[in-house]
Every structure is written in structure tokens, then in C-alpha cells.
Design a protein around this motif. Structure first.
Motif, short mmCIF file in Angstrom:
data_model
loop_
_atom_site.label_atom_id
_atom_site.label_comp_id
_atom_site.label_asym_id
_atom_site.label_seq_id
_atom_site.Cartn_x
_atom_site.Cartn_y
_atom_site.Cartn_z
N ASP A 56 0.83 -1.21 0.00
CA ASP A 56 0.00 0.00 0.00
C ASP A 56 0.86 1.26 0.00
N SER A 57 2.11 1.15 -0.39
CA SER A 57 3.02 2.29 -0.32
C SER A 57 3.08 3.05 -1.64
N PRO A 58 2.57 4.28 -1.67
CA PRO A 58 2.68 5.10 -2.89
C PRO A 58 4.13 5.36 -3.28
N THR A 59 5.02 5.47 -2.28
CA THR A 59 6.43 5.72 -2.57
C THR A 59 7.04 4.52 -3.30
N ALA A 60 6.76 3.31 -2.81
CA ALA A 60 7.28 2.12 -3.48
C ALA A 60 6.72 1.99 -4.89
N GLU A 61 5.46 2.34 -5.07
CA GLU A 61 4.86 2.28 -6.40
C GLU A 61 5.54 3.25 -7.35
N GLU A 62 5.85 4.45 -6.85
CA GLU A 62 6.53 5.42 -7.70
C GLU A 62 7.93 4.95 -8.07
N ILE A 63 8.64 4.36 -7.10
CA ILE A 63 9.97 3.82 -7.39
C ILE A 63 9.87 2.72 -8.44
N ASN A 64 8.88 1.85 -8.30
CA ASN A 64 8.70 0.79 -9.29
C ASN A 64 8.40 1.35 -10.68
N ASP A 65 7.64 2.43 -10.74
CA ASP A 65 7.37 3.07 -12.03
C ASP A 65 8.67 3.52 -12.69
N HIS A 66 9.58 4.08 -11.90
CA HIS A 66 10.87 4.53 -12.46
C HIS A 66 11.70 3.34 -12.92
N ILE A 67 11.68 2.26 -12.15
CA ILE A 67 12.42 1.05 -12.53
C ILE A 67 11.85 0.46 -13.82
N ASP A 68 10.51 0.39 -13.90
CA ASP A 68 9.86 -0.10 -15.11
C ASP A 68 10.25 0.73 -16.33
N ALA A 69 10.28 2.05 -16.14
CA ALA A 69 10.61 2.94 -17.25
C ALA A 69 12.01 2.66 -17.78
N GLU A 70 12.95 2.39 -16.89
CA GLU A 70 14.32 2.10 -17.33
C GLU A 70 14.39 0.76 -18.05
N ALA A 71 13.65 -0.23 -17.56
CA ALA A 71 13.60 -1.53 -18.23
C ALA A 71 12.97 -1.40 -19.62
N ASN A 72 11.90 -0.62 -19.71
CA ASN A 72 11.26 -0.38 -21.01
C ASN A 72 12.19 0.36 -21.96
N ARG A 73 12.97 1.30 -21.40
CA ARG A 73 13.91 2.05 -22.24
C ARG A 73 14.92 1.09 -22.88
N ALA A 74 15.40 0.12 -22.09
CA ALA A 74 16.37 -0.84 -22.62
C ALA A 74 15.79 -1.65 -23.77
N VAL A 75 14.54 -2.10 -23.61
CA VAL A 75 13.88 -2.87 -24.67
C VAL A 75 13.64 -2.00 -25.89
N THR A 76 13.16 -0.78 -25.66
CA THR A 76 12.89 0.14 -26.77
C THR A 76 14.16 0.43 -27.55
N GLN A 77 15.26 0.67 -26.83
CA GLN A 77 16.53 0.94 -27.50
C GLN A 77 16.97 -0.25 -28.34
#
Length: 231
Positions: A56-77
Motif C-alpha cells: 500500500d506504499s505510494p512511494t514504493a509504487e513510484e519507485i517501481n514506475d521509475h524502474i519499469d521505465a528504465e527496463a522499457n527504455r532498454a527494450v525500446t533501444q
């Protein structure tokens, strides 16, 4: 990227729990996978990485969003850079670490195809503040970004000079590899010992490298609100 390529990215989250504790920086870890196939069918990209168990942690969810974005960036690249003539693969993994007020993840991957100079290593990283979930970058870590990057460049040059030949060092100086610009210090994470600069392929020859800049060398330039990062 075209809509077709975006649609080809499939995100699959798999949970793999360890002991849960209330602190975000010590929360349980989930395993995640992003996989994609290029529209022409020649290439595949897969990234295995780690999440915080958000609960239920909004902070952890935001951190996960940033981690997901970096993983997506790697695939996109990988999709953008993938060969259009020969089959290719991109396989990467991300490892989550915590230190002081941070949750960080380093992504290391290998792109391979039947072309010269292959395979090639790839890097990615993200550093997040456990107190707010925001990304920590050179822009907010240092009170004066240019002064901070200059200090990092000096420290990097000193350590590289200890293992490089005079010719190599001269070449890297002339090409601006130690200059105070973001591209020279693009990937990093904080550790107990200091800033761990993740050196990408070809910046200083083939292969990935790690250079540790001690906290004592840069602590006077860190913004007051981020001083706890030094431990």
C-alpha cells in the motif's frame, strides 16, 4: 517508435517474495520480466529485473514506475538498434540494491547478432529516493551540478590514469571522456563506499567497468537534503 513496436512490448510481473519489513528501502522484492519481439520477427529482447513489493506504499509504487521505465527504455533501444538484416538477441538483467536513503537498480545486457564487433554490452541505471520516490540525478544531488561533475571527472581520470597507458589517457582526454557533461557519467548507483560509476562499452575500451568515487571526495558538493546518501 511506431505503434506496432510499442504494442510488441509485453510486461509480465512475477512475484517472488522474501521477508517483508515496513521500511521501503528494505521491502520484499518481486521479480519482473519485459519481453518483446521486433515487428520483422528478426529480433527478441528480454529484461529480467527486480521490483519492490509495493503493498500500500505510494512511494514504493513510484519507485517501481521509475524502474519499469528504465527496463522499457532498454527494450525500446534494442528495438531501434536491432539489425534489419540478420537475427539478433538482447538479453539483460537488473539487480536492485539499497543504500542509505536510496533504492537503485543497475541493468546490464548483451546485444548480439552476426555482425562485426559483436556482442556488445549495454548498461542502464536508476536511483530513487526512498523518502519521496523521486529520481536522484546529478541535477538534484549536487548543489552545483557543473562543480559536481567536474569533481567526478577529476576522480575518474585519476583512477583511469593508474591503469591506462599514456597514449590511451591522452586519447581519452582529447575526446572529452573526463569532461563535466552528463553523457560521461550517465550510469551510476550509490554504495557504502561511494558513487559507483558504471562505465559503458567503449568509453574506455571494450567491456563494462566500475569506478568507485569515495563519498569523501564529493561530500562537500552534495546538496544538504541529500547528504544522508553518504551514510
Amino acid at each position: 517508435m511506431t505503434a506496432t513496436r510499442l504494442a510488441s512490448v509485453v510486461l509480465v510481473l512475477l512475484t517472488l517474495c522474501s521477508t517483508a519489513v515496513p521500511d521501503v528501502a528494505r521491502a520484499e522484492t518481486w521479480e519482473a520480466v519485459i519481453s518483446a519481439t521486433s515487428p520483422d520477427g528478426l529480433g527478441t529482447a528480454t529484461v529480467h529485473y527486480q521490483h519492490l513489493a509495493a503493498g500500500d506504499s505510494p512511494t514504493a509504487e513510484e519507485i517501481n514506475d521509475h524502474i519499469d521505465a528504465e527496463a522499457n527504455r532498454a527494450v525500446t533501444q534494442a528495438m531501434w538498434d536491432g539489425s534489419t538484416r540478420r537475427p539478433w538477441t538482447f538479453d539483460a538483467s537488473g539487480r536492485l540494491t539499497t543504500w542509505a536513503i536510496t533504492v537503485s537498480e543497475v541493468f546490464t545486457g548483451v546485444y548480439n547478432t552476426a555482425e562485426p564487433h559483436m556482442p556488445m554490452n549495454r548498461l542502464g541505471s536508476v536511483v530513487c529516493d526512498t523518502r519521496s520516490g523521486i529520481i536522484i540525478s546529478w541535477d538534484n544531488l549536487f548543489s552545483d551540478k557543473t562543480a559536481g561533475l567536474t569533481r567526478l571527472g577529476e576522480q575518474l581520470e585519476t583512477q583511469v590514469a593508474a591503469v591506462a597507458s599514456p597514449t590511451e589517457l591522452r586519447t581519452w582526454r582529447r575526446s572529452g571522456q573526463f569532461a563535466p557533461v552528463d553523457v560521461n557519467f550517465k550510469y551510476w548507483i550509490p554504495t557504502r563506499e561511494g558513487v559507483a560509476l558504471q562505465i559503458p562499452e567503449v568509453q574506455f575500451g571494450r567491456g563494462l567497468k566500475v569506478v568507485i568515487v569515495p563519498w569523501s571526495a564529493i561530500s562537500d558538493l552534495i546538496a544538504p537534503e541529500f547528504l544522508p546518501i553518504t551514510g
